[in-house]
Design an enzyme around this catalytic site. Structure first.
Site, mmCIF file in Angstrom:
data_model
loop_
_atom_site.group_PDB
_atom_site.id
_atom_site.type_symbol
_atom_site.label_atom_id
_atom_site.label_comp_id
_atom_site.label_asym_id
_atom_site.label_seq_id
_atom_site.Cartn_x
_atom_site.Cartn_y
_atom_site.Cartn_z
ATOM 1 N N SER A 94 -26.969 41.731 -0.089
ATOM 2 C CA SER A 94 -25.891 42.578 -0.632
ATOM 3 C C SER A 94 -26.106 42.968 -2.076
ATOM 4 O O SER A 94 -25.248 43.632 -2.669
ATOM 5 C CB SER A 94 -24.554 41.842 -0.532
ATOM 6 N N THR A 196 -21.692 40.536 -3.200
ATOM 7 C CA THR A 196 -21.686 41.235 -4.490
ATOM 8 C C THR A 196 -21.420 40.186 -5.539
ATOM 9 O O THR A 196 -20.481 39.408 -5.399
ATOM 10 C CB THR A 196 -20.518 42.254 -4.544
ATOM 11 N N THR A 214 -24.399 45.145 -7.058
ATOM 12 C CA THR A 214 -24.320 45.161 -5.588
ATOM 13 C C THR A 214 -25.201 46.259 -4.999
ATOM 14 O O THR A 214 -25.530 47.235 -5.679
ATOM 15 C CB THR A 214 -22.856 45.429 -5.159
ATOM 16 N N ARG A 224 -22.178 57.180 -1.170
ATOM 17 C CA ARG A 224 -20.966 56.366 -1.377
ATOM 18 C C ARG A 224 -21.138 55.427 -2.581
ATOM 19 O O ARG A 224 -22.135 54.757 -2.734
ATOM 20 C CB ARG A 224 -20.693 55.566 -0.112
ATOM 21 N N GLY A 226 -19.061 52.279 -4.532
ATOM 22 C CA GLY A 226 -17.949 51.338 -4.367
ATOM 23 C C GLY A 226 -17.261 51.029 -5.680
ATOM 24 O O GLY A 226 -17.385 51.749 -6.670
ATOM 25 N N ASP A 227 -16.525 49.946 -5.672
ATOM 26 C CA ASP A 227 -15.775 49.526 -6.861
ATOM 27 C C ASP A 227 -16.654 48.870 -7.917
ATOM 28 O O ASP A 227 -16.321 48.884 -9.103
ATOM 29 C CB ASP A 227 -14.694 48.512 -6.449
ATOM 30 N N THR A 247 -14.768 41.476 -5.229
ATOM 31 C CA THR A 247 -15.763 41.634 -4.175
ATOM 32 C C THR A 247 -15.035 42.025 -2.888
ATOM 33 O O THR A 247 -13.835 41.839 -2.782
ATOM 34 C CB THR A 247 -16.581 40.338 -3.977
ATOM 35 N N GLY A 248 -15.776 42.577 -1.945
ATOM 36 C CA GLY A 248 -15.146 43.000 -0.691
ATOM 37 C C GLY A 248 -15.101 44.511 -0.597
ATOM 38 O O GLY A 248 -15.906 45.209 -1.225
ATOM 39 N N GLY A 250 -14.759 47.901 -1.318
ATOM 40 C CA GLY A 250 -14.585 48.573 -2.597
ATOM 41 C C GLY A 250 -13.527 49.664 -2.591
ATOM 42 O O GLY A 250 -12.855 49.888 -3.602
HETATM 43 N N1 ASP Z 1 -17.410 45.592 -3.406
HETATM 44 C C1 ASP Z 1 -18.652 46.019 -2.865
HETATM 45 C C2 ASP Z 1 -18.578 47.483 -2.544
HETATM 46 O O1 ASP Z 1 -17.563 47.929 -2.021
HETATM 47 C C3 ASP Z 1 -19.061 45.308 -1.622
HETATM 48 C C4 ASP Z 1 -19.144 43.813 -1.709
HETATM 49 O O2 ASP Z 1 -18.404 43.166 -2.438
HETATM 50 O O3 ASP Z 1 -20.010 43.261 -1.035
HETATM 51 O O4 ASP Z 1 -19.536 48.169 -2.760
#
Ligand code: ASP
Length: 333
Positions: A94, A196, A214, A224, A226-227, A247-248, A250
């Site tokens: 990741s 991440t 990440t 794309r 993410g956050d 994390t998670g 985004g």
């Molecule tokens: N937050 C990350 C994203 O959305 C993904 C992750 O935390 O693994 O890109």
């Protein structure tokens, strides 16, 4: 009357989850039931400074960061060094090298860094560079900008002496080929959106910095973002108050500007765990959360830390002078 802060300290000393107690006091049966089983998990706790804290089980990364601080380095140097450990690890699918690709098979990386003076640097959609965090640091230190993206970020990295590399490992290529058989886009909670690294450090001078890096969601649409590289979403640092990282999924973090929200809630007196919990609640009040994972991690200027996630399974690593430990975050579900 017992003051809120004393109450938190007493609860922490008893090993009892303050968030669980506060939630049980403030909410209905559902939350009470959800939290009653979580008494052994993380609540607001306080550690002696300096400290390093990061999402998931990144103990080696924490240790590398803490070594920088032990050698009188700054928090910003510490987080930059620390997160390079998973960036270089081919088994971490990741982050950085070995990250899972997008739907077209390209590994694209997002990263950001923020220091105690409020300086910030980020790269998004960066390809072929193993250490996006080091490029983000260069954006912060060497350019008048805060964020570079795609080919511009790559050209900048090359101009700064970074080497162009193939980041797609055999393992991630095999997984991608397997995914192509169905091409079903349904990221698995705690697996394909996992790892991440968001890291926060408080150095010997008490200054706070953070980094987040990440490869983003596996099999995302090309382009794309993410956050993780976005200030206030995947990471935010305010040296007066504290810092937060995410994390998670985004998209959910971006919609609610989660890390900035957490720091502002701490500014208004919430503990790190309560602030993380409130940020999670803002997400689940607005969207379906059954298959959604978001985990927040925060620390304040005093070294109190806390975390909260939607789903069980989110852990974080904490390193102090005494030890490194991995702690379960409290979760809503
Ligand atoms: N937050 C990350 C994203 O959305 C993904 C992750 O935390 O693994 O890109």
């Amino acid at each position: 009357m017992i003051k809120r802060r004393d109450f938190i300290k007493t609860s922490a000393a008893l090993g009892v989850s303050t968030t669980a107690i506060l939630s049980a006091c403030n909410s209905g049966d559902k939350m009470l039931a959800a939290n009653s089983k979580l008494l052994s998990q993380s609540s607001d706790a306080q550690e002696k400074l300096p400290l390093v804290i990061s999402t998931w089980n990144n103990q080696a990364a924490n240790q590398a960061a803490f070594d920088v601080i032990k050698n009188k380095g700054t928090a910003v140097d510490a987080v930059e060094v620390g997160v390079q450990i998973p960036e270089a690890d081919p088994n971490d699918q990741s982050v950085g090298y070995g990250g899972r690709p997008d739907r077209e098979g390209n590994v694209t990386l997002d990263a950001c860094i923020m220091d105690s003076k409020g300086n910030y640097g980020a790269v998004t959609y960066l390809q072929h560079i193993k250490h996006p965090i080091a490029v983000a640091r260069k954006v912060m230190d060497e350019t008048p900008h805060v964020m570079l993206s795609g080919d511009g970020a790559l050209q900048f990295a090359l101009s700064q002496g970074f080497k162009k590399e193939e980041l797609l490992t055999e393992k991630s290529k095999e997984d991608y080929k397997e995914w192509l058989k169905t091409s079903e886009y349904k990221p698995k909670v705690n697996i394909e959106l996992h790892d991440t690294i968001g890291m926060i450090a408080i150095d010997g001078a008490g200054d706070i910095s953070g980094a987040c890096t990440t490869s983003g969601l596996a099999y995302k649409l090309p382009g794309r973002i993410g956050d993780s590289p976005i200030i206030g979403a995947g990471l935010f640092v305010d040296n007066e108050i504290g810092a937060a990282t995410a994390t998670g999924m985004g998209e959910a973090v971006l919609r609610s500007v989660g890390s900035f929200l957490i720091v502002e809630l701490m500014r208004n007196g919430l503990s790190p765990a309560d602030a993380c919990k409130e940020a999670v609640m803002r997400i689940i009040q607005k969207q379906s959360y059954k298959d959604l994972q978001v985990g927040y991690l925060a620390v304040n200027k005093q070294g109190e830390y806390g975390a909260f996630a939607i789903q069980p399974g989110f852990v974080f690593a904490l390193t102090t002078n005494e030890e490194t430990k991995v702690i379960d975050a409290i979760s809503y579900l």
